[in-house]
Motif scaffolding. Structure first.
Motif, mmCIF file in Angstrom:
data_model
loop_
_atom_site.group_PDB
_atom_site.id
_atom_site.type_symbol
_atom_site.label_atom_id
_atom_site.label_comp_id
_atom_site.label_asym_id
_atom_site.label_seq_id
_atom_site.Cartn_x
_atom_site.Cartn_y
_atom_site.Cartn_z
ATOM 1 N N HIS A 1 -25.426 -62.659 -2.540
ATOM 2 C CA HIS A 1 -24.206 -62.817 -3.377
ATOM 3 C C HIS A 1 -22.995 -63.028 -2.665
ATOM 4 C CE1 HIS A 1 -26.928 -63.126 -6.844
ATOM 5 N NE2 HIS A 1 -27.266 -62.227 -6.820
ATOM 6 N N LEU A 2 -22.719 -62.000 -1.808
ATOM 7 C CA LEU A 2 -21.339 -62.080 -1.088
ATOM 8 C C LEU A 2 -21.196 -63.649 -0.383
ATOM 9 C CD1 LEU A 2 -21.136 -58.570 0.159
ATOM 10 C CD2 LEU A 2 -19.328 -59.521 -1.232
ATOM 11 N N ALA A 3 -22.235 -63.770 0.272
ATOM 12 C CA ALA A 3 -22.291 -65.310 0.911
ATOM 13 C C ALA A 3 -21.916 -66.232 -0.011
ATOM 14 C CB ALA A 3 -23.626 -65.185 1.754
ATOM 15 N N LEU B 1 -34.173 -63.248 0.438
ATOM 16 C CA LEU B 1 -32.837 -63.849 -0.028
ATOM 17 C C LEU B 1 -32.366 -64.594 0.945
ATOM 18 C CD1 LEU B 1 -32.055 -61.449 -2.728
ATOM 19 C CD2 LEU B 1 -32.657 -63.617 -3.048
ATOM 20 N N LEU B 2 -32.102 -65.753 1.360
ATOM 21 C CA LEU B 2 -31.124 -66.401 2.613
ATOM 22 C C LEU B 2 -30.328 -67.432 1.791
ATOM 23 C CD1 LEU B 2 -33.997 -66.537 5.351
ATOM 24 C CD2 LEU B 2 -32.241 -64.653 4.939
ATOM 25 N N PRO B 3 -29.044 -67.108 1.926
ATOM 26 C CA PRO B 3 -28.138 -68.116 1.393
ATOM 27 C C PRO B 3 -28.132 -69.494 1.977
ATOM 28 C CG PRO B 3 -26.836 -66.480 2.367
ATOM 29 C CD PRO B 3 -28.257 -66.136 2.682
ATOM 30 N N ASP B 4 -27.698 -70.510 1.350
ATOM 31 C CA ASP B 4 -27.466 -71.814 1.801
ATOM 32 C C ASP B 4 -25.897 -71.987 2.371
ATOM 33 O OD1 ASP B 4 -29.771 -72.732 1.010
ATOM 34 O OD2 ASP B 4 -29.192 -73.007 -0.940
ATOM 35 N N LYS C 1 -25.198 -57.547 -9.332
ATOM 36 C CA LYS C 1 -24.509 -57.735 -7.900
ATOM 37 C C LYS C 1 -23.960 -58.963 -7.834
ATOM 38 C CE LYS C 1 -27.912 -54.258 -6.222
ATOM 39 N NZ LYS C 1 -29.251 -53.667 -5.436
ATOM 40 N N GLU C 2 -24.286 -60.059 -8.543
ATOM 41 C CA GLU C 2 -23.439 -61.046 -8.356
ATOM 42 C C GLU C 2 -22.029 -60.976 -8.703
ATOM 43 O OE1 GLU C 2 -25.341 -64.341 -10.671
ATOM 44 O OE2 GLU C 2 -24.040 -65.877 -9.872
ATOM 45 N N ARG C 3 -21.724 -60.197 -9.910
ATOM 46 C CA ARG C 3 -20.527 -60.057 -10.388
ATOM 47 C C ARG C 3 -19.618 -59.027 -9.261
ATOM 48 N NH1 ARG C 3 -18.941 -57.471 -15.601
ATOM 49 N NH2 ARG C 3 -16.720 -57.709 -14.633
ATOM 50 N N LEU C 4 -20.459 -58.027 -8.900
ATOM 51 C CA LEU C 4 -19.774 -57.193 -8.015
ATOM 52 C C LEU C 4 -19.397 -57.917 -6.711
ATOM 53 C CD1 LEU C 4 -19.375 -54.574 -6.962
ATOM 54 C CD2 LEU C 4 -21.576 -54.245 -6.045
ATOM 55 N N ALA C 5 -20.308 -58.819 -6.077
ATOM 56 C CA ALA C 5 -19.955 -59.653 -5.155
ATOM 57 C C ALA C 5 -18.325 -60.217 -5.199
ATOM 58 C CB ALA C 5 -20.747 -60.912 -4.623
ATOM 59 N N ALA C 6 -18.210 -60.779 -6.515
ATOM 60 C CA ALA C 6 -16.950 -61.447 -6.744
ATOM 61 C C ALA C 6 -15.950 -60.497 -6.913
ATOM 62 C CB ALA C 6 -17.096 -62.375 -8.133
ATOM 63 N N ARG C 7 -16.131 -59.245 -7.489
ATOM 64 C CA ARG C 7 -15.187 -58.226 -7.530
ATOM 65 C C ARG C 7 -14.691 -57.795 -6.084
ATOM 66 N NH1 ARG C 7 -14.132 -55.742 -12.275
ATOM 67 N NH2 ARG C 7 -12.524 -54.788 -11.237
ATOM 68 N N ILE C 8 -15.595 -57.816 -5.254
ATOM 69 C CA ILE C 8 -15.425 -57.354 -3.797
ATOM 70 C C ILE C 8 -14.650 -58.503 -2.937
ATOM 71 C CG2 ILE C 8 -16.252 -57.050 -1.282
ATOM 72 C CD1 ILE C 8 -18.763 -55.597 -2.921
ATOM 73 N N TRP C 9 -14.697 -59.865 -3.277
ATOM 74 C CA TRP C 9 -14.000 -60.832 -2.793
ATOM 75 C C TRP C 9 -12.536 -60.885 -3.459
ATOM 76 C CZ3 TRP C 9 -14.285 -62.533 1.872
ATOM 77 C CH2 TRP C 9 -15.600 -62.568 2.185
ATOM 78 N N ASP C 10 -12.270 -60.431 -4.586
ATOM 79 C CA ASP C 10 -11.156 -60.221 -5.273
ATOM 80 C C ASP C 10 -10.408 -59.131 -4.542
ATOM 81 O OD1 ASP C 10 -11.668 -61.961 -7.325
ATOM 82 O OD2 ASP C 10 -12.062 -60.411 -8.883
ATOM 83 N N GLU C 11 -10.964 -58.177 -4.219
ATOM 84 C CA GLU C 11 -10.330 -56.976 -3.260
ATOM 85 C C GLU C 11 -9.859 -57.330 -1.973
ATOM 86 O OE1 GLU C 11 -9.631 -54.226 -5.590
ATOM 87 O OE2 GLU C 11 -8.723 -53.341 -3.886
ATOM 88 N N ILE C 12 -10.969 -58.043 -1.347
ATOM 89 C CA ILE C 12 -10.391 -58.372 -0.031
ATOM 90 C C ILE C 12 -9.543 -59.715 0.021
ATOM 91 C CG2 ILE C 12 -11.453 -59.991 2.086
ATOM 92 C CD1 ILE C 12 -14.095 -58.759 1.099
ATOM 93 N N ALA C 13 -9.265 -60.393 -0.779
ATOM 94 C CA ALA C 13 -8.241 -61.273 -1.029
ATOM 95 C C ALA C 13 -6.793 -60.411 -1.469
ATOM 96 C CB ALA C 13 -8.446 -62.340 -2.228
ATOM 97 N N ARG C 14 -6.874 -59.432 -2.181
ATOM 98 C CA ARG C 14 -5.560 -58.534 -2.356
ATOM 99 C C ARG C 14 -5.449 -58.089 -1.048
ATOM 100 N NH1 ARG C 14 -7.872 -55.721 -6.784
ATOM 101 N NH2 ARG C 14 -8.097 -57.576 -8.083
ATOM 102 N N LEU C 15 -6.341 -57.437 0.017
ATOM 103 C CA LEU C 15 -6.083 -56.989 1.142
ATOM 104 C C LEU C 15 -5.456 -57.785 2.036
ATOM 105 C CD1 LEU C 15 -9.244 -54.802 1.579
ATOM 106 C CD2 LEU C 15 -7.056 -53.686 1.590
#
Ligand code: C5P
Length: 215
Positions: free
Chosen positions: A33-35, A55-58, A196-210
């Motif tokens: 989901h992060l990818a 689970l392999l992302p495109d 885990k899908e929403r969690l991936a989005a929250r992690i990216w929000d935090e990375i963007a903030r960083l």
């Protein structure tokens, strides 16, 4: 937009003989989901280094590995060019000292398998991190979770640590949902239990903030 994003995912598999191995219950869902989220937000090209998982992302540069040593080599190859590095893989801490090229025969009531420590990939790249690189790690703890996680954040030179408390209420590895804490050197934030899908989005929000950029 990041120049390059590196994500590790899935378990590693450490062979013992041609038919047996040591591994763990990582499903690879969070890494997947992060990818997927990074791609759908158009955050930049993703290199996805994964142990065996369904689970392999495109739309990613895919590097499939089996062992921790293979994962280490792949990470070291891609690390320098990456602006964001998210280490979501559940790397086996130990591997068998010996690989038995023939299937081990059933023998005595008890046998002993000697294990040796695998390289700690995150520790290694934390030591090499340059200014401008954002390094994100995961931790799964069952006791003294904040003390241990804070130590890990410092020791591995991380910008963000996603902390899973492993308990009966939150098995983390196998399930669809997860409840985590986001630790930064300057504080900790508890997230509610979510997919885990929403969690991936929250992690990216935090990375963007960083990174000081809009998500
Ligand atoms: O120390 P611990 O194994 O709990 O740290 C977990 C974090 O370190 C995860 O982000 C995992 O991907 C990474 N790790 C690693 N190499 C190892 C063990 C863990 O990169 N050998």
């Amino acid at each position: 937009m990041f120049r390059k994003i590196l994500i590790t995912s899935g378990p590693t598999v450490e062979p013992i003989d041609p038919v047996r191995f040591l591994s763990n219950r990582s499903s690879g869902k969070t890494g997947y989901h992060l990818a997927a989220e990074a791609r759908s937000r158009g955050l930049g090209p993703v290199t996805f280094i994964s142990g065996p998982t369904a689970l392999l992302p495109d739309e990613v540069e895919l590097v499939q590995v089996e062992t921790a040593q293979e994962m280490r080599a792949a990470v070291l190859e891609h690390f320098r060019r990456s602006e964001v590095i998210v280490m979501a893989a559940a790397v086996s801490d130990y591997r068998s000292v010996k690989y038995y090229p023939e299937k081990m025969k059933k023998g005595g009531e008890r046998i002993t398998l000697e294990l040796v420590k695998n390289p700690d990939i995150l520790l290694e790249i934390g030591a090499r991190k340059r200014k401008g690189q954002i390094l994100v790690g995961f931790a799964a703890e069952t006791e003294d979770i904040f003390v241990n996680a804070q130590k890990k954040l410092l020791a591995k030179n991380l910008d963000l640590l996603v902390l899973n408390e492993i308990s009966e209420a939150n098995p983390a590895f196998a399930g669809e949902d997860n409840q985590v804490f986001l630790l930064r050197p300057d504080g900790v934030r508890r997230l509610e239990k979510m997919s885990k899908e929403r969690l991936a989005a929250r992690i990216w929000d935090e990375i963007a903030r960083l990174a000081g950029r809009p998500a």
